[in-house]
Motif scaffolding. Structure first.
Motif, PDB file in Angstrom:
ATOM      1  N   TYR A 129      -7.288  -1.674   6.748  1.00  0.00           N
ATOM      2  CA  TYR A 129      -6.110  -1.097   7.403  1.00  0.00           C
ATOM      3  C   TYR A 129      -5.938   0.366   7.034  1.00  0.00           C
ATOM      4  O   TYR A 129      -6.204   0.754   5.888  1.00  0.00           O
ATOM      5  CB  TYR A 129      -4.820  -1.835   6.996  1.00  0.00           C
ATOM      6  N   ALA A 130      -5.488   1.143   7.998  1.00  0.00           N
ATOM      7  CA  ALA A 130      -5.057   2.510   7.745  1.00  0.00           C
ATOM      8  C   ALA A 130      -3.575   2.525   8.104  1.00  0.00           C
ATOM      9  O   ALA A 130      -3.223   2.395   9.277  1.00  0.00           O
ATOM     10  CB  ALA A 130      -5.827   3.500   8.597  1.00  0.00           C
TER      11      ALA A 130
ATOM     12  N   ASP B 117     -11.041   3.479   5.068  1.00  0.00           N
ATOM     13  CA  ASP B 117     -11.617   3.180   6.380  1.00  0.00           C
ATOM     14  C   ASP B 117     -10.994   4.074   7.455  1.00  0.00           C
ATOM     15  O   ASP B 117     -11.678   4.501   8.388  1.00  0.00           O
ATOM     16  CB  ASP B 117     -11.406   1.700   6.730  1.00  0.00           C
ATOM     17  N   GLY B 118      -9.708   4.373   7.306  1.00  0.00           N
ATOM     18  CA  GLY B 118      -9.051   5.263   8.274  1.00  0.00           C
ATOM     19  C   GLY B 118      -9.620   6.668   8.159  1.00  0.00           C
ATOM     20  O   GLY B 118      -9.950   7.314   9.158  1.00  0.00           O
TER      21      GLY B 118
ATOM     22  N   ASN C  96     -10.401  -1.326   3.165  1.00  0.00           N
ATOM     23  CA  ASN C  96      -9.404  -2.388   2.949  1.00  0.00           C
ATOM     24  C   ASN C  96      -8.860  -2.889   4.299  1.00  0.00           C
ATOM     25  O   ASN C  96      -7.865  -3.580   4.369  1.00  0.00           O
ATOM     26  CB  ASN C  96      -8.285  -1.920   2.015  1.00  0.00           C
TER      27      ASN C  96
ATOM     28  N   GLU D 188     -13.597   2.889   0.837  1.00  0.00           N
ATOM     29  CA  GLU D 188     -12.804   1.722   0.423  1.00  0.00           C
ATOM     30  C   GLU D 188     -12.264   1.077   1.689  1.00  0.00           C
ATOM     31  O   GLU D 188     -11.195   1.442   2.178  1.00  0.00           O
ATOM     32  CB  GLU D 188     -11.670   2.170  -0.503  1.00  0.00           C
TER      33      GLU D 188
HETATM   34 MG   LIG Z   1      -7.661   1.561   4.614  1.00  0.00          MG
END
Ligand SMILES: [Mg+2]
Ligand SMILES: Cc1ncc(C[n+]2csc(CCOP(=O)(O)OP(=O)(O)O)c2C)c(N)n1
Length: 348
Positions: free
Chosen positions: A204-205, A173-174, A202, A200
């Motif tokens: 958080y980056a 996602d980051g 999730n 993917e």
């Molecule tokens: Mg992530």
């Protein structure tokens, strides 16, 4: 108006492929006993391998960076089930699960983690830099989103050679906010490349949540500017991943150009082994673990549908532990690379 116009221009098949995870009830059909048990075993192999890697890191046997995939296993396992020989896979640094799902040898992966001579990169690459042309795995990349143009190139190669193989590019996602992602999207659509972009998500980056860092959070829509369809998928449910994978692979093999799959997933561990994960609560992690664990979901279905008894599932677990223990043993006893290897596999 502009939105309506865009919709009208999208082919019907692309419209069918677009949508959010909650609209996917029809994609939750059972895969059937054999496929679900195979997915169970493959996800468990990744989970146990990663747990062992975490332990070995703690014992000082693995150095450098080590990013674990625990919690995200259904994504790679479900995607892999839709592939055939010659399809290409590329990802970032959270990559051990992708290698195992692609069928790479756990001994070679673990030996690379410990920096030993019979690791996939002869002990010179480590966690983020392993490859297997034979299994279609093109790395392992430490620079966030660097794999996205490379994965686009792999899709180009397939089309250029007249093959019907697809390329799977995984990123986080980051990474989805990186500029090179959109340059890649543009080329992939312009040349109608068989590229499946798997985000993917999730959430958080490193320590930054998607909501804090991103102007828009529906990442499956990120191809809209380039006319690339996207679907959001429950990435904790291997059945949903496999269903989305089948559709996306068919879409690409039939020459319809690129597609995006946003996998809603979660990592149970910190970003890397050195992250105490203070940016989220224990409760948040616990909730996902107890309510959405990808492996537990299949286990419960297997028992309920009488595909396997508790004992039979324990046998699968024991077999997986044996494979992982053998890999750890191999990676601990294998010699370090000879100093002369310092001068091989480099550009002069
Ligand atoms: Mg992530
Ligand atoms: C170009 C670049 N910028 C920053 C970093 C440092 N970095 C490593 S991982 C990461 C976070 C990426 O998060 P995400 O894409 O969500 O993937 P995840 O780790 O969650 O799988 C950052 C900022 C890097 N490796 N490369």
């Amino acid at each position: 108006m502009a939105v309506a116009k865009n919709k009208a221009q999208q082919p019907a098949a692309a419209r069918q492929l677009s949508g959010k995870a909650e609209d996917q009830a029809e994609n939750k059909a059972d895969l059937g006993k054999d496929q679900e048990l195979a997915a169970y075993r493959d996800m468990l192999l990744i989970r146990r391998f990663e747990e062992k890697a975490g332990q070995m890191y703690g014992m000082g046997l693995i150095g450098g960076f080590c990013h674990l995939y625990i919690g995200q296993e259904a994504v790679v396992v479900g995607m892999q089930m839709a592939l055939k020989k010659g399809d290409a896979i590329i990802t970032g640094y959270r990559d051990h699960g992708h290698m195992l799902a692609a069928g790479m040898d756990p001994k070679g992966v673990m030996a690379e983690l410990t920096g030993r001579a019979h690791g996939y990169s002869k002990g010179k690459g480590g966690s983020m830099h392993m490859f297997s042309a034979e299994k279609g795995f093109f790395g392992g990349h430490g620079i966030v989103a660097a794999q996205v143009p490379l994965g686009t190139g792999l899709a180009f190669a397939s089309k250029y050679r007249g093959q019907d193989n697809v390329s799977l590019t995984y990123f986080g996602d980051g990474a989805a906010n990186q500029g090179q992602v959109y340059e890649s999207f543009n080329m992939a659509k312009l040349w109608m490349l068989p590229a499946i972009y798997i985000i993917e998500n999730n959430q958080y980056a490193m320590g930054t949540s998607l909501k804090r860092a991103s102007a828009t959070v529906d990442l499956y829509q990120r191809g809209a500017a380039h006319g690339i369809p996207g679907e959001q998928v429950d990435g904790m449910d291997v059945r949903a991943v496999k269903a989305a994978a089948d559709k996306a692979v068919k879409w690409c093999r039939e020459g319809n150009g690129p597609i995006i799959l946003e996998m809603m997933t979660y990592r149970y561990r910190g970003h890397s082994m050195s992250d105490p994960a203070k940016y989220r609560t224990r409760e948040e992690v616990e909730k996902v673990r107890t309510e959405h664990d990808p492996i537990e979901q299949v286990r419960q279905r297997a028992i309920q549908k009488k595909w396997a008894s508790e004992d039979e599932l324990k046998k699968i677990d024991a077999k997986v532990r044996e494979i992982v223990n053998e890999a750890a043993e191999f990676a601990t006893n294998d010699p370090e690379p000879d100093p002369s290897e310092l001068y091989t596999d480099i550009y002069a």
